[in-house]
Design an enzyme around this catalytic site. Structure first.
Site, mmCIF file in Angstrom:
data_model
loop_
_atom_site.group_PDB
_atom_site.id
_atom_site.type_symbol
_atom_site.label_atom_id
_atom_site.label_comp_id
_atom_site.label_asym_id
_atom_site.label_seq_id
_atom_site.Cartn_x
_atom_site.Cartn_y
_atom_site.Cartn_z
ATOM 1 N N SER A 127 16.135 20.569 -16.460
ATOM 2 C CA SER A 127 14.982 21.440 -16.694
ATOM 3 C C SER A 127 15.422 22.672 -17.466
ATOM 4 O O SER A 127 16.522 23.186 -17.267
ATOM 5 C CB SER A 127 14.362 21.860 -15.366
ATOM 6 O OG SER A 127 13.473 22.952 -15.537
ATOM 7 N N HIS A 157 0.838 -1.220 0.000
ATOM 8 C CA HIS A 157 0.000 0.000 0.000
ATOM 9 C C HIS A 157 0.865 1.259 0.000
ATOM 10 O O HIS A 157 0.423 2.318 0.442
ATOM 11 C CB HIS A 157 -0.949 0.028 1.201
ATOM 12 C CG HIS A 157 -1.746 -1.211 1.393
ATOM 13 N ND1 HIS A 157 -2.893 -1.482 0.689
ATOM 14 C CD2 HIS A 157 -1.550 -2.291 2.194
ATOM 15 C CE1 HIS A 157 -3.375 -2.656 1.046
ATOM 16 N NE2 HIS A 157 -2.568 -3.172 1.955
ATOM 17 N N LYS A 173 17.498 20.901 -11.329
ATOM 18 C CA LYS A 173 16.766 19.657 -11.548
ATOM 19 C C LYS A 173 17.626 18.588 -12.223
ATOM 20 O O LYS A 173 18.430 18.868 -13.099
ATOM 21 C CB LYS A 173 15.523 19.906 -12.418
ATOM 22 C CG LYS A 173 14.447 20.729 -11.776
ATOM 23 C CD LYS A 173 13.801 20.025 -10.600
ATOM 24 C CE LYS A 173 13.035 18.774 -10.968
ATOM 25 N NZ LYS A 173 11.904 19.035 -11.868
ATOM 26 N N GLU A 227 10.495 7.632 -16.732
ATOM 27 C CA GLU A 227 9.176 8.265 -16.855
ATOM 28 C C GLU A 227 8.579 7.950 -18.222
ATOM 29 O O GLU A 227 7.377 7.679 -18.347
ATOM 30 C CB GLU A 227 9.297 9.778 -16.662
ATOM 31 C CG GLU A 227 9.678 10.201 -15.255
ATOM 32 C CD GLU A 227 9.781 11.719 -15.131
ATOM 33 O OE1 GLU A 227 8.784 12.408 -15.422
ATOM 34 O OE2 GLU A 227 10.868 12.205 -14.759
#
Length: 519
Positions: free
Chosen positions: A337, A216, A343, A350
């Site tokens: 970024s 979970h 970043k 992804e």
């Protein structure tokens, strides 16, 4: 742009478009010069699109199937129905099937040996031109089969016209497609094995590293990182198994089924089947040309693989975040970024997560395409190629970049060690301790739950509790309880087959090192 061109052409046959004007002024019409410029631009863009992917437009020639027709199809129909822009991907398989078919026809006396030799030599020459980029694909020849057959006729003349004896494009394309899918499955399985090997090597590099295990997305029990990585290896093994099963089921030859009913000519379907490496000819000629189960099964297997890779991607994206900080991807597999200079994003994983949607979508396209089609062949089935090609290309890329990512990450062991105490990960091991003392599990569960609540009130871990504090909750606790507390001790106590215990995990790793041939 083709549909846009059609819209403008229709509009130009109507009265000039009226544009509203201020009160007191007459309505104005769009000028003829403007509409003409739009016509020219749309026509140019339509013509440009027809040359995409090296497909050339030439003066129309009589179709190979055109004997009963008195006029040519319209340009719009030709553009809409062509498949050469994508099915030229099948050229190797088409030539392979034609070689086998020509050899069989010659052996069966349906053409002379010299004609058969001429056909095979011509096919060899055409294949060479395609590989070198010198072959001209023509949209007016519709598909890969017609392009190659017409080019063969141009090259060797009359003997080429005998090649289509006892063959239809229906069984021809099915043969090509099964051969292509068979080759694609082999490539995907090889990529799966490569990713499995990368995960095994990553596990070997992180021997003994304990990480939180989650259910979970909440901390549950301590596990060895190696155990977690092996879980993904097991998933990939099932993926490879599904593809092997699919390969075995698709490896039957449709060639010789013709349009749907077979033929009265004395062909030898077993000869062509053997020559192409199939298990046997398909038993039913109608099924041979209409079946797409093998594609549905193939894309289904790809979709399950994509879901597994997406789950791996999700876990690694989470673990690379500042909130977790468990994984440090190298610069080689990260992006930055355009606005935030600090970043460092794990973009490859992804995209693995995102591209799984394409693979699943390709399967849904095929399922929807096949739903409700009557037997036998229908032109709708031309639409099965592009989703299949896309599924294969996408899954191959996902597997490749996942292996690349696995080879370019490190685990932040210090951050992981600091994170381990939170969450009372040794609670279940403590319950096992009580069971070994003769306490029923449900009672043990309740006792440990009260121990955890006591820790929460004190702001400490289970291993920090004094023996008298533990005994205030249950008199069963004794000095040996501390052999079960703490994540290291908890992991040592796991001993069931397939568990996260050190010996069990070591055995699992040995199995995969041997199976994958890792030195």
């Amino acid at each position: 742009m083709e549909s846009l061109a059609i819209s403008f052409t229709t509009a130009f046959s109507l009265p000039p478009l009226q544009i509203s004007s201020p009160v007191g002024h007459k309505p104005r019409s769009v000028s003829f010069a403007l509409t003409r410029r739009l016509q020219v631009r749309c026509a140019a863009e339509t013509m440009s699109s027809s040359h995409a992917d090296g497909v050339a437009e030439k003066a129309k020639e009589t179709k190979l199937w055109g004997g009963r027709f008195e006029e040519s199809v319209t340009d719009a129909v030709e553009r809409f129905t062509e498949s050469i822009s994508f099915d030229k991907e099948l050229y190797k398989q088409d030539i392979m099937g034609s070689r086998a078919h020509a050899s069989m026809l010659a052996k069966q006396g349906l053409m002379s040996t010299s004609d058969g030799d001429s056909i095979i030599q011509g096919l060899d020459e055409i294949e060479g031109k395609i590989k070198s980029g010198d072959f001209v694909w023509r949209a007016d020849r519709e598909d890969v089969h017609m392009n190659i057959e017409a080019a063969l006729t141009d090259l060797i003349g009359e003997p080429a016209k005998k090649l289509h004896t006892a063959r239809s494009r229906n069984d021809q394309v099915m043969t090509d497609f099964r051969l292509w899918c068979r080759d694609a499955i082999d490539k995907i399985i090889a990529r799966i094995k490569h990713l499995q090997a990368a995960l095994v090597i990553l596990a070997l590099k992180n021997d003994g590293l304990i990480v939180p295990g989650y259910t979970h997305l909440q901390r549950a029990q301590p596990i060895l990182l190696q155990h977690l990585l092996i879980a993904y290896i097991e998933q990939l093994e099932r993926d490879a198994g599904r593809l092997l099963d699919c390969r075995a089921r698709l490896n039957f030859c449709p060639l010789g089924a013709c349009a749907l009913a077979g033929t009265g000519l004395p062909i030898d379907r077993f000869m062509t089947s053997d020559a192409l490496g199939f298990t046997a000819p398909m038993r039913n000629s109608i099924d041979a040309v209409s079946d797409r189960d093998f594609v549905l099964e193939f894309l289904s297997a790809n979709s399950i693989t994509a879901v597994h890779l997406s789950r791996l991607g999700e876990e690694w994206v989470l673990w690379a975040s500042e909130e977790f900080g468990f994984i440090i991807p190298s610069d080689a597999v990260s992006t930055g970024s355009s606005i935030m200079p600090q970043k460092k994003n794990p973009d490859p994983m992804e995209l693995v997560r995102g591209k799984s949607a394409r693979v699943i979508g390709d399967l849904v396209t095929l399922l929807t395409l096949c739903k409700g089609l009557p037997l036998a062949y229908n032109r709708d089935l031309q639409e099965d190629k592009e989703p299949t090609f896309d599924s294969v290309k996408t899954i191959l890329g996902m597997l490749e970049v996942s292996a690349e990512f696995a080879q370019n990450i490190t685990f932040n062991q210090e951050r992981i060690r600091k994170a381990l105490p939170a969450g009372h990960l040794d609670a279940t091991t403590l319950a096992d301790y009580l069971v070994k003392k003769g306490v029923p599990f449900r009672t043990s569960h309740d006792i440990v739950g009260r121990c955890v609540a006591f820790c929460v009130s004190k702001g400490c871990q289970l291993q920090d509790l004094q023996l008298d504090e533990l005994r205030s909750i249950s008199s069963v606790f004794d000095e040996d309880v501390y052999e079960y507390l703490g994540v290291e001790n908890a992991v040592k106590k796991f001993s069931s087959y397939g568990s996260t215990g050190s010996e069990c995990v070591s055995s699992q790793l040995d199995y995969w090192v041997t199976k994958l041939g890792i030195n």
